[in-house]
Design a protein around this motif. Sequence first.
Motif, mmCIF file in Angstrom:
data_model
loop_
_atom_site.group_PDB
_atom_site.id
_atom_site.type_symbol
_atom_site.label_atom_id
_atom_site.label_comp_id
_atom_site.label_asym_id
_atom_site.label_seq_id
_atom_site.Cartn_x
_atom_site.Cartn_y
_atom_site.Cartn_z
ATOM 1 N N SER A 173 -3.081 4.175 1.738
ATOM 2 C CA SER A 173 -4.049 4.027 0.642
ATOM 3 C C SER A 173 -4.697 2.649 0.653
ATOM 4 C CB SER A 173 -3.351 4.265 -0.698
ATOM 5 O OG SER A 173 -2.386 3.261 -0.936
ATOM 6 N N SER A 192 -11.984 8.391 -2.924
ATOM 7 C CA SER A 192 -11.430 9.751 -2.810
ATOM 8 C C SER A 192 -12.425 10.798 -2.349
ATOM 9 C CB SER A 192 -10.761 10.203 -4.107
ATOM 10 O OG SER A 192 -11.690 10.677 -5.039
ATOM 11 N N GLN A 251 0.833 -1.196 0.000
ATOM 12 C CA GLN A 251 0.000 0.000 0.000
ATOM 13 C C GLN A 251 0.877 1.259 0.000
ATOM 14 O OE1 GLN A 251 -3.217 -0.442 -0.365
ATOM 15 N NE2 GLN A 251 -3.014 -2.652 -0.120
ATOM 16 N N ARG A 300 -6.869 10.093 -1.804
ATOM 17 C CA ARG A 300 -7.259 8.860 -2.480
ATOM 18 C C ARG A 300 -7.943 7.974 -1.455
ATOM 19 N NH1 ARG A 300 -1.645 7.512 -5.876
ATOM 20 N NH2 ARG A 300 -1.592 9.476 -7.054
ATOM 21 N N SER A 301 -8.504 6.893 -1.898
ATOM 22 C CA SER A 301 -9.136 5.958 -0.968
ATOM 23 C C SER A 301 -8.121 5.525 0.075
ATOM 24 C CB SER A 301 -9.665 4.733 -1.715
ATOM 25 O OG SER A 301 -10.656 5.113 -2.648
ATOM 26 N N GLY A 302 -8.508 5.539 1.328
ATOM 27 C CA GLY A 302 -7.579 5.137 2.372
ATOM 28 C C GLY A 302 -7.968 5.662 3.739
#
Length: 276
Positions: free
Chosen positions: A90, A63, A20, A70-72
């Motif tokens: 992430s 996001s 990641q 970002r996605s995370g």
Amino acid sequence: MIDIALADRSIKKAANYTQQNINVMDEKGMIIASSDSERVGSFHEIAYNIMSGDRELIEVSKSDGFQGGRSGINMALIYKKQKLGVVGVSGEPEEIRSMALLIKMALETMLEYEMQSKMNYQKQSLRTRFVDGLLYQEEPDAEGELSAVSEQLGIISTLLRIPILIYFENQTDAEKLLEQLRKKNLLRLQDICAVTRNNSIIIFKSFREQEDVFGQYKLLLLEPLEALAEFFREAGVSCRFFIGSFQREYRYYGKSFSHCGWLRKYCRDSGDICSK
């Protein structure tokens, strides 16, 4: 504020255990270290929101339209209850939550260690300047500067102290011996100790306010001197002790230290302990 070099080292270590992407952001929301080097220097809106708001954790899916996000999972890095920065990992939150929390914990542990090491170095440097001022300045504490430094170090300036100069008959590592004395609790918290320029050890032995120092100073000194003598005997180190005069004000500590030096030079007593 997080040191960039520390953040970069932390990212590189963490990258060995996960695929990641990991970012570290500063108090302004700027990415200062990342496993994706192209993101360094970019603004991270979520990190900024964490640093400027009350939240310590923000999870993002797809996001959610945040700039630089970002996605995370993004989490504040805490040191002594203060936010110093943000770490972001992430991935889909449900899949990475446990790993992200472990990364946060690892970074905070490294951060605490580095900050404590830095503080210890700065404090040791301050203590060295303080002791040099006491022993070697012509007019120590003339303007109260040593009193101000001692307050930073947690040293009570008004305690009554008496100097004990430990002179070594042979070449020895005085710094190492002083550190061992501290570890063995043979020194009081308010004792002022240092290695002198001629590789002796000087201890300004502190006394508690309630102790009858002037009436029983020889008795009060007997126990710590015996403990010190036993320590050096067990260490195989040959030394002598020279006891100076009582002082309560920093401006007279240098003279009291010089008194110990005079005793070392002129004392005719052949015993291990020589006092006025």
